[in-house]
Design a protein around this motif. Sequence first.
Motif, PDB file in Angstrom:
ATOM      1  N   ALA A 163      10.241  -1.972   0.191  1.00 23.57           N
ATOM      2  CA  ALA A 163      10.065  -3.003  -0.838  1.00 23.57           C
ATOM      3  C   ALA A 163      11.147  -2.863  -1.910  1.00 23.57           C
ATOM      4  O   ALA A 163      11.742  -3.864  -2.346  1.00 23.57           O
ATOM      5  CB  ALA A 163       8.676  -2.897  -1.457  1.00 23.57           C
ATOM      6  N   ALA A 164      11.416  -1.634  -2.349  1.00 21.49           N
ATOM      7  CA  ALA A 164      12.440  -1.411  -3.373  1.00 21.49           C
ATOM      8  C   ALA A 164      13.810  -1.853  -2.880  1.00 21.49           C
ATOM      9  O   ALA A 164      14.584  -2.470  -3.630  1.00 21.49           O
ATOM     10  CB  ALA A 164      12.460   0.060  -3.771  1.00 21.49           C
ATOM     11  N   GLU A 165      14.123  -1.552  -1.627  1.00 24.02           N
ATOM     12  CA  GLU A 165      15.412  -1.937  -1.064  1.00 24.02           C
ATOM     13  C   GLU A 165      15.542  -3.446  -0.924  1.00 24.02           C
ATOM     14  O   GLU A 165      16.657  -3.979  -0.889  1.00 24.02           O
ATOM     15  CB  GLU A 165      15.608  -1.238   0.277  1.00 24.02           C
ATOM     16  N   ALA A 166      14.396  -4.141  -0.866  1.00 20.31           N
ATOM     17  CA  ALA A 166      14.400  -5.607  -0.807  1.00 20.31           C
ATOM     18  C   ALA A 166      14.353  -6.243  -2.192  1.00 20.31           C
ATOM     19  O   ALA A 166      14.237  -7.463  -2.312  1.00 20.31           O
ATOM     20  CB  ALA A 166      13.221  -6.092   0.032  1.00 20.31           C
ATOM     21  N   GLY A 167      14.439  -5.416  -3.245  1.00 11.09           N
ATOM     22  CA  GLY A 167      14.463  -5.939  -4.609  1.00 11.09           C
ATOM     23  C   GLY A 167      13.120  -5.981  -5.298  1.00 11.09           C
ATOM     24  O   GLY A 167      12.957  -6.688  -6.294  1.00 11.09           O
ATOM     25  N   HIS A 168      12.148  -5.191  -4.806  1.00 10.79           N
ATOM     26  CA  HIS A 168      10.802  -5.197  -5.383  1.00 10.79           C
ATOM     27  C   HIS A 168      10.385  -3.761  -5.720  1.00 10.79           C
ATOM     28  O   HIS A 168       9.576  -3.146  -5.004  1.00 10.79           O
ATOM     29  CB  HIS A 168       9.809  -5.822  -4.410  1.00 10.79           C
ATOM     30  N   PRO A 169      10.915  -3.197  -6.801  1.00  7.54           N
ATOM     31  CA  PRO A 169      10.583  -1.814  -7.161  1.00  7.54           C
ATOM     32  C   PRO A 169       9.139  -1.682  -7.630  1.00  7.54           C
ATOM     33  O   PRO A 169       8.483  -2.671  -7.974  1.00  7.54           O
ATOM     34  CB  PRO A 169      11.564  -1.508  -8.299  1.00  7.54           C
ATOM     35  N   THR A 170       8.654  -0.458  -7.655  1.00 10.66           N
ATOM     36  CA  THR A 170       7.286  -0.179  -8.094  1.00 10.66           C
ATOM     37  C   THR A 170       7.239   0.015  -9.599  1.00 10.66           C
ATOM     38  O   THR A 170       8.045   0.748 -10.167  1.00 10.66           O
ATOM     39  CB  THR A 170       6.744   1.088  -7.402  1.00 10.66           C
ATOM     40  N   THR A 171       6.283  -0.655 -10.229  1.00 12.33           N
ATOM     41  CA  THR A 171       6.043  -0.523 -11.667  1.00 12.33           C
ATOM     42  C   THR A 171       4.923   0.487 -11.893  1.00 12.33           C
ATOM     43  O   THR A 171       3.845   0.365 -11.300  1.00 12.33           O
ATOM     44  CB  THR A 171       5.640  -1.875 -12.278  1.00 12.33           C
ATOM     45  N   ALA A 172       5.166   1.474 -12.753  1.00 11.99           N
ATOM     46  CA  ALA A 172       4.143   2.463 -13.077  1.00 11.99           C
ATOM     47  C   ALA A 172       3.110   1.859 -14.020  1.00 11.99           C
ATOM     48  O   ALA A 172       3.461   1.197 -14.999  1.00 11.99           O
ATOM     49  CB  ALA A 172       4.771   3.693 -13.711  1.00 11.99           C
ATOM     50  N   VAL A 173       1.831   2.086 -13.718  1.00 12.82           N
ATOM     51  CA  VAL A 173       0.729   1.595 -14.555  1.00 12.82           C
ATOM     52  C   VAL A 173      -0.103   2.813 -14.962  1.00 12.82           C
ATOM     53  O   VAL A 173      -1.118   3.129 -14.323  1.00 12.82           O
ATOM     54  CB  VAL A 173      -0.127   0.555 -13.802  1.00 12.82           C
ATOM     55  N   PRO A 174       0.302   3.523 -16.001  1.00 13.51           N
ATOM     56  CA  PRO A 174      -0.370   4.782 -16.353  1.00 13.51           C
ATOM     57  C   PRO A 174      -1.822   4.619 -16.761  1.00 13.51           C
ATOM     58  O   PRO A 174      -2.596   5.576 -16.702  1.00 13.51           O
ATOM     59  CB  PRO A 174       0.480   5.314 -17.517  1.00 13.51           C
ATOM     60  N   GLU A 175      -2.220   3.410 -17.178  1.00 10.26           N
ATOM     61  CA  GLU A 175      -3.611   3.191 -17.595  1.00 10.26           C
ATOM     62  C   GLU A 175      -4.564   3.047 -16.403  1.00 10.26           C
ATOM     63  O   GLU A 175      -5.780   3.120 -16.579  1.00 10.26           O
ATOM     64  CB  GLU A 175      -3.715   1.950 -18.469  1.00 10.26           C
ATOM     65  N   ALA A 176      -4.018   2.811 -15.209  1.00 11.75           N
ATOM     66  CA  ALA A 176      -4.850   2.594 -14.017  1.00 11.75           C
ATOM     67  C   ALA A 176      -5.092   3.932 -13.332  1.00 11.75           C
ATOM     68  O   ALA A 176      -4.385   4.322 -12.409  1.00 11.75           O
ATOM     69  CB  ALA A 176      -4.176   1.607 -13.072  1.00 11.75           C
ATOM     70  N   LEU A 177      -6.109   4.644 -13.756  1.00 14.31           N
ATOM     71  CA  LEU A 177      -6.332   6.020 -13.313  1.00 14.31           C
ATOM     72  C   LEU A 177      -7.384   6.085 -12.210  1.00 14.31           C
ATOM     73  O   LEU A 177      -8.391   5.376 -12.242  1.00 14.31           O
ATOM     74  CB  LEU A 177      -6.786   6.861 -14.503  1.00 14.31           C
ATOM     75  N   VAL A 178      -7.135   6.963 -11.246  1.00 15.13           N
ATOM     76  CA  VAL A 178      -8.082   7.217 -10.160  1.00 15.13           C
ATOM     77  C   VAL A 178      -8.450   8.696 -10.162  1.00 15.13           C
ATOM     78  O   VAL A 178      -7.575   9.567 -10.296  1.00 15.13           O
ATOM     79  CB  VAL A 178      -7.480   6.828  -8.790  1.00 15.13           C
TER      80      VAL A 178
END
Length: 281
Positions: free
Chosen positions: A178-193
Amino acid sequence: MYSIVIPCRNGSATLSDQLEALLAQQHAADVEIIVADNGSSDGTAELVRRFIEMDERIRLVGAGGRPGINHARNVGILASRGTAVLFCDADDVVEPGWIEAHVRAFERGADCVGGPLRRVLPNGMSDGTQEAVSTLHRFHPWPPGANCGVRRDVFDRIGGFDESLRGGGDETDFFWRAAEAGHPTTAVPEALVEYRLRENLRAVSRQFFAYGRGTVRLFHRHGSRGMPRSLGWDLPAVIVVGVLQIVSARPGSARRRRGVERLASRAGRLVESMHSRTWYL
């Protein structure tokens, strides 16, 4: 609509905690919860049907055509109706605000998202928090498979999760593509598991051995795209530290667990390096 997919195989002992936590979430979004049953032989299907009777947002889809978490993820997302899909596991528990935090990230324009894992030992004690996105392999950041998500159109564009990957590197490969296709991952620190760690150290060893083998497979696929090789110069130090952690720590401690994880992962790398003739230690 947003979809939540839970890939599951024989999860009847733990799944109810996760479903209850999801149903208790406070959020404004329209959601559905899909349990993708990867050929369970226990009471998973019956458990999910009981939840469906209580809440129509829950759905059960059969994903037993092929063993593996990536097959279950693909079947779940193909059955989904949402514009974006979130993934969590059957043996963990999402914490309050999890859905809302990820939804906000998508609404701000994120294509892929990841949240942190609060590692919890079997005795209930905390073992720290794993970051929302990892750069462990000095390549594209990627999220943990137990707390991640992707827009449906991105999933369709890059071809879904690779079902030939099992036991290690499965979600990493997807989010790197996905990143190589132009869709990097966004960190969401508030979404905790709450990531519930396994109690049996033999099971931990098998898990991290598979992770190590998966890392070598990732290099075999992505080395030509820029993933750096690990020559293993630090291997002697890793072995010494791992052994010391195991022999000096008390049974059941986080320190001993970390030692098992460290050694099993490197053992997996060594075995897969020899098997695939792809040197990555």
